[in-house]
Design a protein around this motif. Structure first.
Motif, PDB file in Angstrom:
ATOM      1  N   ALA A  53      -3.750   0.015   7.403  1.00  7.45           N
ATOM      2  CA  ALA A  53      -5.040  -0.009   6.720  1.00  7.45           C
ATOM      3  C   ALA A  53      -4.996  -1.116   5.668  1.00  7.45           C
ATOM      4  O   ALA A  53      -4.043  -1.184   4.881  1.00  7.45           O
ATOM      5  CB  ALA A  53      -5.307   1.332   6.051  1.00  7.45           C
ATOM      6  N   PRO A  54      -6.000  -1.993   5.634  1.00  5.60           N
ATOM      7  CA  PRO A  54      -6.004  -3.054   4.631  1.00  5.60           C
ATOM      8  C   PRO A  54      -6.252  -2.486   3.235  1.00  5.60           C
ATOM      9  O   PRO A  54      -7.024  -1.549   3.054  1.00  5.60           O
ATOM     10  CB  PRO A  54      -7.154  -3.970   5.070  1.00  5.60           C
ATOM     11  N   VAL A  55      -5.563  -3.053   2.261  1.00  5.15           N
ATOM     12  CA  VAL A  55      -5.722  -2.654   0.866  1.00  5.15           C
ATOM     13  C   VAL A  55      -6.033  -3.933   0.092  1.00  5.15           C
ATOM     14  O   VAL A  55      -5.170  -4.805  -0.035  1.00  5.15           O
ATOM     15  CB  VAL A  55      -4.428  -2.004   0.327  1.00  5.15           C
ATOM     16  N   PRO A  56      -7.269  -4.083  -0.410  1.00  7.60           N
ATOM     17  CA  PRO A  56      -7.609  -5.313  -1.132  1.00  7.60           C
ATOM     18  C   PRO A  56      -6.896  -5.362  -2.484  1.00  7.60           C
ATOM     19  O   PRO A  56      -6.951  -4.426  -3.256  1.00  7.60           O
ATOM     20  CB  PRO A  56      -9.123  -5.209  -1.322  1.00  7.60           C
ATOM     21  N   VAL A  57      -6.180  -6.448  -2.727  1.00  8.15           N
ATOM     22  CA  VAL A  57      -5.436  -6.598  -3.974  1.00  8.15           C
ATOM     23  C   VAL A  57      -5.576  -8.022  -4.494  1.00  8.15           C
ATOM     24  O   VAL A  57      -5.976  -8.930  -3.772  1.00  8.15           O
ATOM     25  CB  VAL A  57      -3.932  -6.280  -3.784  1.00  8.15           C
ATOM     26  N   LYS A  58      -5.244  -8.190  -5.752  1.00  6.69           N
ATOM     27  CA  LYS A  58      -5.200  -9.507  -6.370  1.00  6.69           C
ATOM     28  C   LYS A  58      -3.784 -10.039  -6.192  1.00  6.69           C
ATOM     29  O   LYS A  58      -2.815  -9.355  -6.485  1.00  6.69           O
ATOM     30  CB  LYS A  58      -5.529  -9.397  -7.851  1.00  6.69           C
ATOM     31  N   VAL A  59      -3.647 -11.251  -5.706  1.00  6.63           N
ATOM     32  CA  VAL A  59      -2.332 -11.843  -5.503  1.00  6.63           C
ATOM     33  C   VAL A  59      -2.068 -12.842  -6.620  1.00  6.63           C
ATOM     34  O   VAL A  59      -2.902 -13.688  -6.926  1.00  6.63           O
ATOM     35  CB  VAL A  59      -2.248 -12.564  -4.134  1.00  6.63           C
TER      36      VAL A  59
END
Length: 121
Positions: A53-59
């Protein structure tokens, strides 16, 4: 950017089966070792596609100081110094050595908070 959450990988790694598989595979004769690594790569790829499942994060990328080759240094010594420097940088900047999905999502939401919504007319 996004991370992927895969419950199967979390359980597999949490139980230490990834390291056990690696140790087992490295003890096999070379043709079988190669075959078992190909199997691992294929299974990992398929499981990643179908069960993640994709998890949107700040890189955020951190660049550390350069590591220069010392005179007379072996490849193994250089590898160890690079590994130590990279791990020290990660420890200093992240403060942890494992994935933290809750913290990643919280940081992403915090970074979005400062932006104004785009209006579509």
């Amino acid at each position: 950017e996004e991370m992927k959450f895969n419950p199967f990988f979390e359980v597999w790694c949490g139980l230490g089966l990834d390291k056990l598989y690696g140790r087992f595979t490295r003890c096999l004769p070379k043709p079988l070792e190669w075959l078992f690594w190909q199997l691992a790569i294929t299974v990992t790829f398929c499981m990643s596609l179908w069960t993640s499942a994709p998890v949107p994060v700040k890189v955020t990328m951190h660049v550390g100081d350069g590591v220069e080759v010392r005179a007379g240094e072996t490849a193994g010594e250089l590898r160890d110094r690079v590994h130590k420097a990279a791990q020290s940088l990660a420890d200093a900047k992240q403060g942890r050595r494992n994935r933290d999905y809750a913290a990643a999502i919280a940081e992403r939401l915090k970074s979005l908070g400062g932006h104004e919504a785009v209006k579509c007319d």
